[in-house]
Scaffold this active site. Structure first.
Site, PDB file in Angstrom:
ATOM      1  N   MET A  70       1.003  -1.122  -0.036  1.00  0.00           N
ATOM      2  CA  MET A  70       0.216   0.057  -0.144  1.00  0.00           C
ATOM      3  C   MET A  70       0.788   1.282  -0.147  1.00  0.00           C
ATOM      4  O   MET A  70       1.468   1.701   1.015  1.00  0.00           O
ATOM      5  CB  MET A  70      -1.070   0.112   1.145  1.00  0.00           C
ATOM      6  CG  MET A  70      -2.070  -0.784   1.138  1.00  0.00           C
ATOM      7  SD  MET A  70      -3.388  -0.989   2.387  1.00  0.00           S
ATOM      8  CE  MET A  70      -2.170  -1.726   3.654  1.00  0.00           C
ATOM      9  N   TYR A 107       0.430  -0.373 -14.166  1.00  0.00           N
ATOM     10  CA  TYR A 107       1.858   0.106 -14.270  1.00  0.00           C
ATOM     11  C   TYR A 107       2.340  -0.595 -15.440  1.00  0.00           C
ATOM     12  O   TYR A 107       1.890  -1.279 -16.370  1.00  0.00           O
ATOM     13  CB  TYR A 107       2.295   0.133 -13.000  1.00  0.00           C
ATOM     14  CG  TYR A 107       1.679   0.980 -12.017  1.00  0.00           C
ATOM     15  CD1 TYR A 107       1.577   2.247 -12.249  1.00  0.00           C
ATOM     16  CD2 TYR A 107       1.062   0.425 -10.929  1.00  0.00           C
ATOM     17  CE1 TYR A 107       0.801   2.964 -11.239  1.00  0.00           C
ATOM     18  CE2 TYR A 107       0.243   1.157 -10.269  1.00  0.00           C
ATOM     19  CZ  TYR A 107       0.138   2.466 -10.105  1.00  0.00           C
ATOM     20  OH  TYR A 107      -0.551   3.197  -9.576  1.00  0.00           O
TER      21      TYR A 107
HETATM   22  C1  LIG Z   1      -4.374   3.302   0.094  1.00  0.00           C
HETATM   23  C2  LIG Z   1      -3.795   2.279  -0.860  1.00  0.00           C
HETATM   24  C3  LIG Z   1      -2.518   2.124  -1.494  1.00  0.00           C
HETATM   25  C4  LIG Z   1      -2.447   0.927  -2.298  1.00  0.00           C
HETATM   26  N1  LIG Z   1      -1.128   0.861  -3.135  1.00  0.00           N
HETATM   27  C5  LIG Z   1      -0.769   0.032  -3.560  1.00  0.00           C
HETATM   28  C6  LIG Z   1       0.481  -0.358  -4.120  1.00  0.00           C
HETATM   29  O1  LIG Z   1       1.516   0.557  -3.872  1.00  0.00           O
HETATM   30  N2  LIG Z   1       0.741  -1.579  -4.667  1.00  0.00           N
HETATM   31  C7  LIG Z   1      -0.122  -2.375  -5.248  1.00  0.00           C
HETATM   32  O2  LIG Z   1       0.287  -3.268  -5.833  1.00  0.00           O
HETATM   33  N3  LIG Z   1      -1.331  -2.271  -4.706  1.00  0.00           N
HETATM   34  C8  LIG Z   1      -1.767  -1.184  -3.934  1.00  0.00           C
HETATM   35  N4  LIG Z   1      -3.111  -0.998  -3.399  1.00  0.00           N
HETATM   36  C9  LIG Z   1      -3.983  -2.295  -3.474  1.00  0.00           C
HETATM   37  C10 LIG Z   1      -4.038  -3.023  -2.301  1.00  0.00           C
HETATM   38  O3  LIG Z   1      -2.561  -3.779  -2.255  1.00  0.00           O
HETATM   39  C11 LIG Z   1      -5.073  -4.132  -2.206  1.00  0.00           C
HETATM   40  O4  LIG Z   1      -4.809  -4.905  -3.589  1.00  0.00           O
HETATM   41  C12 LIG Z   1      -6.476  -3.581  -2.227  1.00  0.00           C
HETATM   42  O5  LIG Z   1      -6.326  -2.586  -1.223  1.00  0.00           O
HETATM   43  C13 LIG Z   1      -7.626  -4.680  -1.994  1.00  0.00           C
HETATM   44  O6  LIG Z   1      -7.135  -5.544  -0.833  1.00  0.00           O
HETATM   45  P1  LIG Z   1      -8.086  -5.056   0.455  1.00  0.00           P
HETATM   46  O7  LIG Z   1      -9.488  -5.460   0.091  1.00  0.00           O
HETATM   47  O8  LIG Z   1      -7.618  -6.069   1.392  1.00  0.00           O
HETATM   48  O9  LIG Z   1      -7.980  -3.767   1.005  1.00  0.00           O
HETATM   49  C14 LIG Z   1      -3.377   0.041  -2.351  1.00  0.00           C
HETATM   50  C15 LIG Z   1      -4.672   0.274  -1.911  1.00  0.00           C
HETATM   51  C16 LIG Z   1      -4.735   1.304  -0.848  1.00  0.00           C
HETATM   52  C17 LIG Z   1      -6.122   1.181  -0.204  1.00  0.00           C
END
Ligand SMILES: Cc1cc2nc3c(=O)[nH]c(=O)nc-3n(C[C@H](O)[C@H](O)[C@H](O)COP(=O)(O)O)c2cc1C
Length: 387
Positions: free
Chosen positions: A32, A186
């Site tokens: 994240m 990306y």
């Molecule tokens: C604030 C934020 C930043 C994120 N940054 C990235 C990142 O840097 N790289 C990535 O692959 N996914 C990123 N994601 C996606 C998360 O890794 C994840 O796939 C997404 O939040 C869904 O999972 P969850 O339902 O458990 O939150 C980000 C998500 C959030 C909410």
């Protein structure tokens, strides 16, 4: 003891091996971006505290980390191409290890998502001359994305070399491994999927051609840090940041199979459930089709709660589950899931704010650690956290 444990089925609290490392549980922290590094993309002290607070995760996958100046276009996101950045990350990885955790670095080239403001006015690069929809985050506020220029074949060796150098820097900085970011629209995803890859050379057209850059980057990273320290992340199902594919099943199954042949340690799939309010899955899940083709550890992500996560492991759909948003507001998520404690809601307004607010100031649960069945285990987890 849970029914699953009694039946000998894997639970969220069992260890799992990913190549060279063994995670002590299967509740992983998803990558994240939080935008708390310096303007020069150097990790800060509060980042060490934030990650250490979450060290009871079986594995932390870091926020996306820029591999090169060309590849990074996010304000205050960290990088891994300078000495200062490596030194900053060393503080972070030491804090996580001292708290008993494991952390791998997500390697990021944003391709067409880099605004020229980050490139001294130069054009961003991609598979083809396309622009992402919407506006980029820049130090000067939101600005429309601009059209990228296609990477020439003679520029691709530098893309491989930058990934390999960043992977080596990650190891020097004390990370336990790396994850190649091939998801979310990306650079590598821009090559994988046919809405953004319009090339007519050996990197475009057929599935074999569109997965070529991914495989070359992966091989370069494997050659520099070892297959047993390397993983990849895909977002195979749905459109992300204007990148989508007209026929994702043959594409992502072929890519997963080829990665398995290379022998990487893990593959993480970000695949929201069809009913998700975050992410745009539009097909039946692809993970079940990838599962039998990939020999390493399979990490599933998106929209999981404790019940769905436990069920996925019992069914053998994956080897671990990564949680994103739940880890933002629950540094002690592992303990909360182990003891059935309430989860705190996160505040979207501070996801990408500066400073501590909504970052390293979310409290641990106030309940006393449980003493009965499972209490010893969660007590250990509890004790290993900081703050
Ligand atoms: C604030 C934020 C930043 C994120 N940054 C990235 C990142 O840097 N790289 C990535 O692959 N996914 C990123 N994601 C996606 C998360 O890794 C994840 O796939 C997404 O939040 C869904 O999972 P969850 O339902 O458990 O939150 C980000 C998500 C959030 C909410």
């Amino acid at each position: 003891m849970s029914d699953a444990k009694e039946a000998g089925l894997p639970t969220l609290f069992d260890p799992v091996r990913l190549g060279a490392i063994t995670a002590r549980n299967r509740i992983f922290m998803a990558p994240m971006t939080r935008g708390r590094a310096t303007r020069e993309h150097v990790p800060t002290r509060i980042m060490a505290g934030y990650y250490a607070q979450r060290a009871s995760a079986g594995l932390i996958i870091s926020e996306a980390i820029g591999i090169s100046r060309q590849g990074l276009g996010w304000p205050f996101a960290p990088g891994l191409w300078t000495r200062e950045q490596v030194a900053g990350w060393r503080t972070v990885t030491r804090a996580v290890h001292e708290a008993g955790g494991l952390i791998i670095a997500q390697l990021w080239h944003m391709g067409r998502m880099v605004h020229p403001d980050f490139l001294g006015g130069a054009q961003p690069v991609s598979a083809s001359a396309t622009a992402a929809p919407g506006d980029a985050h820049t130090y000067g506020g939101r600005q429309p994305y601009v059209a990228a220029r296609p990477l020439r074949p003679d520029e691709l060796p530098a893309i491989l070399a930058d990934h390999a150098a960043a992977a080596r820097n990650a190891m020097e900085a004390g990370f336990d491994g790396v994850q190649i970011h091939a998801a979310n629209g990306y650079l590598i995803d821009q090559f994988l999927r046919d809405s953004s890859n319009l090339r007519a050379d050996e990197y475009g057209g057929s599935v074999a051609n569109r997965i070529r850059l991914l495989l070359e980057v992966t091989q370069a990273v494997v050659d520099s840090v070892g297959a047993d320290r390397t993983g990849v992340r895909f977002s195979p199902n749905g459109e992300v940041q204007g990148v989508r594919d007209s026929d994702p099943v043959p594409l992502f199954t072929a890519a997963a199979f080829a990665l398995s042949e290379i022998g990487i340690a893990h593959l993480e799939l970000k695949e929201p459930p069809l009913s998700s309010n975050y992410g745009d899955a539009y097909l039946e899940p692809i993970a079940p089709l990838i599962r039998p083709l990939f020999d390493g550890a399979l990490i599933l992500n998106s929209g999981f709660d404790a019940t769905r996560a436990a069920q996925a492991l019992q069914e053998g759909s994956g080897d671990a589950i990564s949680f994103g948003r739940p880890f933002i507001a629950n540094p002690d998520l592992v303990r909360r899931l182990a003891e059935g404690l309430e989860l705190a809601p996160d505040d979207r307004a501070t996801w990408l704010a500066r400073g501590s607010e909504g970052y390293d100031d979310y409290p641990l649960h106030s309940a006393q650690p449980a003493l009965e069945d499972g209490g010893g285990k969660s007590g250990e987890i509890w004790d290993s956290g900081v703050g």
